[in-house]
Design a protein around this motif. Structure first.
Motif, mmCIF file in Angstrom:
data_model
loop_
_atom_site.group_PDB
_atom_site.id
_atom_site.type_symbol
_atom_site.label_atom_id
_atom_site.label_comp_id
_atom_site.label_asym_id
_atom_site.label_seq_id
_atom_site.Cartn_x
_atom_site.Cartn_y
_atom_site.Cartn_z
ATOM 1 N N VAL A 213 0.860 -1.193 0.000
ATOM 2 C CA VAL A 213 0.000 0.000 0.000
ATOM 3 C C VAL A 213 0.897 1.245 0.000
ATOM 4 O O VAL A 213 1.737 1.412 0.883
ATOM 5 N N LYS A 214 0.700 2.067 -1.034
ATOM 6 C CA LYS A 214 1.659 3.159 -1.300
ATOM 7 C C LYS A 214 1.513 4.343 -0.352
ATOM 8 O O LYS A 214 2.510 4.904 0.083
ATOM 9 N N ASN A 215 0.278 4.767 -0.076
ATOM 10 C CA ASN A 215 0.096 5.994 0.701
ATOM 11 C C ASN A 215 -0.794 5.795 1.923
ATOM 12 O O ASN A 215 -1.884 6.357 2.001
ATOM 13 N N PRO A 216 -0.321 5.021 2.902
ATOM 14 C CA PRO A 216 -1.151 4.859 4.105
ATOM 15 C C PRO A 216 -1.184 6.173 4.878
ATOM 16 O O PRO A 216 -0.326 7.038 4.671
ATOM 17 N N PRO A 217 -2.165 6.343 5.779
ATOM 18 C CA PRO A 217 -2.169 7.573 6.591
ATOM 19 C C PRO A 217 -0.861 7.644 7.396
ATOM 20 O O PRO A 217 -0.285 6.604 7.709
ATOM 21 N N TYR A 218 -0.415 8.841 7.705
ATOM 22 C CA TYR A 218 0.870 8.972 8.428
ATOM 23 C C TYR A 218 0.703 8.626 9.909
ATOM 24 O O TYR A 218 1.355 7.731 10.433
ATOM 25 N N TYR A 219 -0.201 9.351 10.593
ATOM 26 C CA TYR A 219 -0.340 9.161 12.051
ATOM 27 C C TYR A 219 -0.879 7.777 12.371
ATOM 28 O O TYR A 219 -0.622 7.210 13.429
ATOM 29 N N LEU A 220 -1.657 7.259 11.449
ATOM 30 C CA LEU A 220 -2.316 5.958 11.679
ATOM 31 C C LEU A 220 -1.658 4.848 10.862
ATOM 32 O O LEU A 220 -2.308 3.869 10.509
ATOM 33 N N ASP A 221 -0.375 5.010 10.560
ATOM 34 C CA ASP A 221 0.337 3.990 9.791
ATOM 35 C C ASP A 221 0.526 2.745 10.674
ATOM 36 O O ASP A 221 1.260 2.770 11.660
ATOM 37 N N LEU A 222 -0.141 1.670 10.323
ATOM 38 C CA LEU A 222 -0.107 0.484 11.190
ATOM 39 C C LEU A 222 1.254 -0.210 11.157
ATOM 40 O O LEU A 222 1.624 -0.892 12.116
ATOM 41 N N LYS A 223 2.002 -0.033 10.078
ATOM 42 C CA LYS A 223 3.356 -0.615 10.056
ATOM 43 C C LYS A 223 4.248 0.090 11.081
ATOM 44 O O LYS A 223 5.024 -0.536 11.790
ATOM 45 N N ALA A 224 4.096 1.414 11.167
ATOM 46 C CA ALA A 224 4.868 2.177 12.162
ATOM 47 C C ALA A 224 4.439 1.781 13.575
ATOM 48 O O ALA A 224 5.280 1.637 14.479
ATOM 49 N N HIS A 225 3.151 1.578 13.759
ATOM 50 C CA HIS A 225 2.662 1.150 15.076
ATOM 51 C C HIS A 225 3.216 -0.217 15.449
ATOM 52 O O HIS A 225 3.586 -0.466 16.593
#
Ligand SMILES: Cc1ncc(COP(=O)(O)O)c(C=O)c1O
Length: 382
Positions: A213-225
């Motif tokens: 997925v190219k443009n996930p939301p920034y604050y809600l990026d589940l990979k970052a979480h």
């Protein structure tokens, strides 16, 4: 009205017990320290049991809707298709979120009527990448058939996103059996913490899809979480008092026993339905054999003889807050929650007041008067 003394019987936010409020008053800790990590890991484990899943749990700062947006935004590219199942307000929310992120195929039924499984199957047959459905459609008081939608999603190799915001913790949700890839829960609902957090469970399949997925939301990026969660942290500063609240709320749920807690919710809703039936008040939703009445909120038609605003006002004057209908259902229905840490006495007093007010307005006949509270009492005594 004394705001500290009002009994909140709406389908969330629900009353927060003093034990949870006291937990929130603890001094703030460092969200990058070991104490936080311990609390964070424990919450994730307790939540996995509550969700009834082996999938990973992530905690998002934001209300339930943040979890809905995170699910859709992390799984769908703009040229991909998501089927959104609609039979109430929150299904419409999935549709509207879907439209921000990809091609959205809404499968709409009239609010309060069963979802159209044949139309969902047909939309998936056409090659949709995901399907999103609200399990407990709070706006109409109905439980949608997650097992059936899960089967269809698997058959067509689509991801299944389920809004369990008002079902997880209050009704059985065997998510792994149903094949749910992302499920969402809100902190102010069945676990009865204050609003402000969404918990989501995420399957391996969903994490794999996120890689594309190219443009996930920034604050809600589940990979970052997920990356931060591996270190016992959230990517950005969370509300520490809310974390204390969620931990305490989860302790309370586990002390009660998760099955017992779900059963209490089911019994509570059954008591409201029995009372309504005895008073001659009609249910609003029209479940078929695959759907059923909600365990956490009961939606009823406003009986003739009284307007909803009057009913609400008179209930509130007696210290009880009930909910009305949303959007076009405003004025037509009223809703009573059986959600969170409510006790039988909360329901009994609510029904007693409701019955008295309706009787005073001629909406409950002299001969039925008293039947509502008796019916509720006998269900709650079982
Ligand atoms: C089924 C369902 N989905 C989504 C939401 C939205 O949650 P929030 O208001 O926490 O964003 C609600 C809130 O009532 C709900 O009941």
């Amino acid at each position: 009205m004394n705001i500290e003394d009002t009994l909140i019987m709406i389908p969330g936010p629900v009353p927060v017990v003093p034990r949870i409020l006291r937990a929130m008053a603890k001094p703030v800790i460092n969200h990058r320290g070991y104490e936080f990590a311990e609390m964070f890991d424990e919450c994730r484990e307790l939540l996995a049991d509550l969700f009834q899943t082996k999938n990973e749990i992530l905690l998002l700062s934001g209300s339930g809707t943040s979890g809905m947006e995170a699910a859709v935004g992390n799984l769908i590219n703009p040229d991909e298709t998501i089927v959104t199942v609609v039979n109430g307000k929150f299904g419409e929310r999935f549709r509207d979120i879907g439209m921000r992120y990809g091609n959205t195929v809404p499968v709409e039924s009239e609010w309060g009527y069963p979802i159209d499984l044949d139309a969902v199957a047909a939309a998936l047959e056409d090659g949709a990448d995901a399907v999103a459905m609200v399990h407990n459609e709070t706006s109409v008081g109905m439980l949608n058939p997650a097992d059936e939608v899960g089967k269809l999603a698997r058959k067509h190799d689509a991801l299944f996103i389920m809004d369990g915001i008002t079902s997880i913790g209050g009704t059985p949700t065997p998510l792994d059996e149903w094949g749910v890839d992302v499920a969402i829960m809100g902190s102010q609902k069945c676990i009865a913490a204050p609003p402000g957090f969404a918990a989501v469970s995420v399957s391996k399949r969903a994490f794999q899809k996120m890689e594309d997925v190219k443009n996930p939301p920034y604050y809600l990026d589940l990979k970052a979480h997920r990356k931060s969660a591996d270190k016992g942290q959230t990517p950005y500063t969370p509300s520490i008092p809310l974390f204390f609240a969620i931990q305490e709320a989860l302790y309370i749920a586990h002390e009660e026993g998760l099955d017992a807690r779900r059963q209490r919710h089911a019994t509570g809703a059954a008591a409201v339905r029995a009372a309504a039936d005895a008073m001659g008040i009609a249910m609003f939703p029209q479940p078929d054999e695959k759907s059923r009445y909600s365990d956490t909120v009961t939606a009823m038609k406003v009986p003739s003889g009284i307007l909803f605003d009057q009913l609400k006002k008179e209930m509130l004057a007696r210290g009880i807050l009930i909910a009305g209908g949303q959007a076009h259902l405003k004025g037509n229905i009223f809703r009573i929650g059986s959600m969170g840490n409510f006790r039988s006495k909360d329901l009994l007093i609510t029904i007693q007041m409701l019955e008295s007010i309706l009787h005073a307005h001629g909406a409950v006949s002299d001969s039925d008067f008293g039947a509502g509270i008796r019916a509720a009492g006998s269900v709650l005594m079982q």
